[in-house]
Each structure stands twice: as C-alpha cells, then as structure tokens.
Enzyme design. Structure first.
Site, short mmCIF file in Angstrom:
data_model
loop_
_atom_site.label_atom_id
_atom_site.label_comp_id
_atom_site.label_asym_id
_atom_site.label_seq_id
_atom_site.Cartn_x
_atom_site.Cartn_y
_atom_site.Cartn_z
N GLU A 176 2.17 0.29 2.37
CA GLU A 176 2.49 -0.76 1.39
C GLU A 176 3.85 -1.39 1.70
O GLU A 176 4.85 -0.93 1.21
CB GLU A 176 2.47 -0.14 -0.02
CG GLU A 176 1.15 0.53 -0.37
CD GLU A 176 1.10 1.11 -1.78
OE1 GLU A 176 1.89 0.68 -2.65
OE2 GLU A 176 0.27 1.99 -2.02
N TYR A 244 -6.32 -3.21 -8.48
CA TYR A 244 -5.74 -2.87 -9.79
C TYR A 244 -4.25 -3.15 -9.66
O TYR A 244 -3.77 -3.52 -8.59
CB TYR A 244 -6.02 -1.40 -10.16
CG TYR A 244 -5.95 -0.43 -8.99
CD1 TYR A 244 -4.72 -0.05 -8.46
CD2 TYR A 244 -7.10 0.09 -8.41
CE1 TYR A 244 -4.62 0.82 -7.39
CE2 TYR A 244 -7.02 0.95 -7.33
CZ TYR A 244 -5.78 1.32 -6.82
OH TYR A 244 -5.71 2.17 -5.75
#
Length: 398
Positions: A176, A244
């Site tokens: 990430e 999400y």
C-alpha cells in the site's frame, strides 16, 4: 496491540478492525466459483481475544477456501516475521487450542502457526497464505523492489522455514501502494509491482499461490493507474481489490457516506470510489474478471454529531470505537446501532448522534450475487474477528 494494528486514516486500506442469505438463489451463489479468502490478523490474539480456534468454532473454516495470515513485515528488502510471539511462541492451553490439546514447554512450534497447522488437519481442503505488508509495513517494499529476485528468495525461505515447513500454501503481498502514497509515499516506478510479482512467481513456481491485495481507487489519475496491474496479473493467481474504506471519518466533518458502496449513487462524495467502478476499471485495463475477488469488510465506519438519517450529512468527528475512533466490528454494531437503511448495496445506521455504514448478511448476499454475475473469482473478507461468534456474515457469502 502491535502498532501494525492501527487502522489507516485514508481510503481503501486494510483496516485493522474489523435471516442468512445463503439459502437464497443457491445456483447463483455456486457460480461465484467458490474462492472465499478470510484474513486472520496476528494481533487478534491480544485485546480482541480472537484465536485460530474461533475460525473453527464460528463455522468459518467450513466456509473458507483460504486463510490469509496478516501480516509479515518487509525489512531490508526481505520478508521478515511480523510478531514472533503471536506467530510461533505463544503457548496455548487445551481450551484455547483447535484440537483441545495443550501446548507443551518443549514442543518446537507454538503460537498461531501451530494452531493453523491443526486447523488444516481438521479441514484438509483449507489453504493458508502468509500476507506481507499492510498499511503499517508497506514502506519496506521500496527496498524490496530494488532487487526483486533477492526479495522473492527471502520470502520463499521464510515460508519454508523448517519450524513450520508445509504450513503455507503461498504468499499474499499487500503493498500500500506501489508508485503511490499510503502511510508513506513510494516512488519505485510504474513497473516495480510487476517486477516484484514476476520474481515471486519465478521463485515460488506453479505449485504455490501468489496473490496480491491491491488498491480499489478507480478515480481518474488514481492509484490504480500508478502501477501496471494488468501486466502483473499474469504472475498472480488472483487480486484482492480492497473495495472498502472508500469513505470514513478521516473526513471528520463528513459528508457521511458508506465505506463500502457496491455502486455509485446520487451524492457520492467521489467518483470512482465504489466496487463496481473498481472492477470495471481493472477489467478495462485487461485484468481478467476471474482473477478478481470481491472485498467485504466485517466492520463499519462511523461519524459522530450527525443529525441526518440518509447519507450526505455533516458530522463533528469520528464516532467512538472499541479500539479506535471511527471504526467498529460488525458484531458490536449490529447490537449497538442496528441498520436503518441501505444505499448502493450496503447498509447504514443512524442512532442518536452517530452514523455508521457496514455490511449485513442481506447486503453481503446481494454483493455475492453481483460478484457471480460479474464472473469474479470469489470473495475475501477483512477480517474474520469482526464477525459474530457463530459466523453470521461469513455464512452469508456462500
């Protein structure tokens, strides 16, 4: 709790939190190809008091095809152990153990790894992957990308360590984000992610799984455009787009919005921040639909100081949470702030001054039907401890 457990104050991250529908349209559900991956977080064994045994007693192990163990660290260009105590040192009593057998002082392997071995023995079809990175530990991938072959070799050696040889059926990479910003910013270049996955595939060969959790940011110029996810797709068995955390109380004043919308809706705060947009973008780039899994959050995100029932209201800040502001497990929210409406295929709840969004068995059933219709390869959940003790959510996926 380990620092890695901190949830991300930014969209589409692996958060560190957390009437069944499975009787309906069984033919459609079966068409979703059966992959159901559940993340188990190593820090669950601390404050959350959720252990590998709970994967079994909740009925989750009967539903899952794969468990992703999160997280290993990435340091010095290599895969390293994340939390040795939780991973392989913690001693389990008989009542805490998957098979009812207590650990002994002299056994060579304890902790989660030993319990996962026992879980696999009880559920022979279940596979386990070790996931590396996550929001807190992705900074190390920049160094790993400088020598992908050495990184891949270190990961393979760690997974095959003689102490737990045979436990792991593959590796999951949670970077990430490649060539973009997460907790820190990465400038490895557009091809770095492809080179890393290529090296992992070469090292692990065809008999081990190589998967990757990836950004769900489908906005114009967003994170999905920062790396060559289509080029890397040939080297992975599947992607887990983190569909999400699109919206949350890091935008403290709102507007309130569901953190995991299936589709866009009138008033959505940002275009390209919904599951259908993520899937459409990835497939348009050339990623096969069958290599994409639907991401489901077993937790909610919420705001405080909200007077409006519907999405789009103003707020004064994040709602209180058990472990962190603005986030709470489904098992808590279903009792404390029951759903009062649905929007874009997911549920929301307004109780007192709080506004939360989260998935319910009904909305997960609807999302599962959608995933089957899109030809996706299955679903994955972040993460198992947010479910009820009897696996209410996991049983609604399949």
């Amino acid at each position: 709790m380990p620092a890695v457990a901190a949830a991300a104050p930014a969209p589409d991250t692996h958060a560190a939190a957390a009437q069944t529908h499975d009787q309906a349209t069984p033919g459609v559900r079966a068409a979703a190809d059966g992959k159901l991956v559940g993340y188990f977080a190593e820090w669950d064994v601390y404050q959350r008091d959720y252990h590998v045994k709970n994967i079994d007693t909740s009925g989750s192990a009967d539903q899952l095809t794969h468990v992703n163990y999160a997280f290993g660290n990435v340091q010095g260009g290599k895969c390293t152990v994340g939390d040795s105590f939780a991973d392989y040192e913690k001693t389990y009593t008989a009542d805490q153990s998957v098979d009812g057998q207590a650990d002994t002082w002299d056994q060579p392997l304890r902790g989660n790894f030993n319990q996962l071995q026992k879980l696999k023995e009880k559920h022979p079809g279940l596979k386990v992957l070790w996931s590396f990175g996550g929001w807190t530990w992705s900074g190390g991938f920049a160094e790993a990308a400088k020598n992908p072959a050495a990184f891949a070799e270190s990961c393979h050696s760690l997974l095959e360590d003689e102490r737990w040889a045979g436990l792991f059926d593959g590796i999951d990479i949670d970077w990430e984000y490649p060539n973009a910003c997460g907790l820190s910013c990465d400038e490895s270049g557009r091809e770095a992610f492809t080179e890393v996955t290529k090296a992992l595939r070469a090292e692990f060969g065809g008999d081990k799984l190589v998967t990757a959790a990836i950004t769900a940011d489908a906005s114009d110029g967003g994170k999905l455009e920062a790396a060559d996810y289509a080029g890397a797709a040939q080297y992975v068995d599947w992607y887990l787009p983190m569909t999400y955390d699109y919206f949350g109380a890091w935008d403290a004043q709102g507007p309130t919005a569901p953190h995991s919308p299936l589709t866009a809706y009138d008033g959505i705060p940002k275009e390209g921040f919904d599951t259908s947009a993520t899937v459409a973008k990835l497939t348009s780039l050339g990623v096969p639909a069958e290599k994409l899994l639907l991401g489901l959050g077993f937790y909610g995100r919420g705001w405080d100081g909200v007077t409006q029932d519907e999405p789009g209201g103003t707020a004064t800040g994040p709602a209180p949470g058990t472990y962190e502001q603005g986030i709470e497990d489904y098992k808590v929210l279903k009792e404390r702030c029951p759903a009062t409406g649905t929007v874009a295929g997911t549920a929301y709840a307004h109780c007192g001054n709080q506004w939360w969004s989260y998935d319910t068995p009904e909305t997960i059933g609807g999302k599962s039907d959608w995933a089957a219709q899109q030809g996706l390869g299955g679903s994955f959940v972040w993460e198992l401890s947010g479910d009820t003790a009897d696996g209410e959510l996991i049983k609604s996926v399949r």
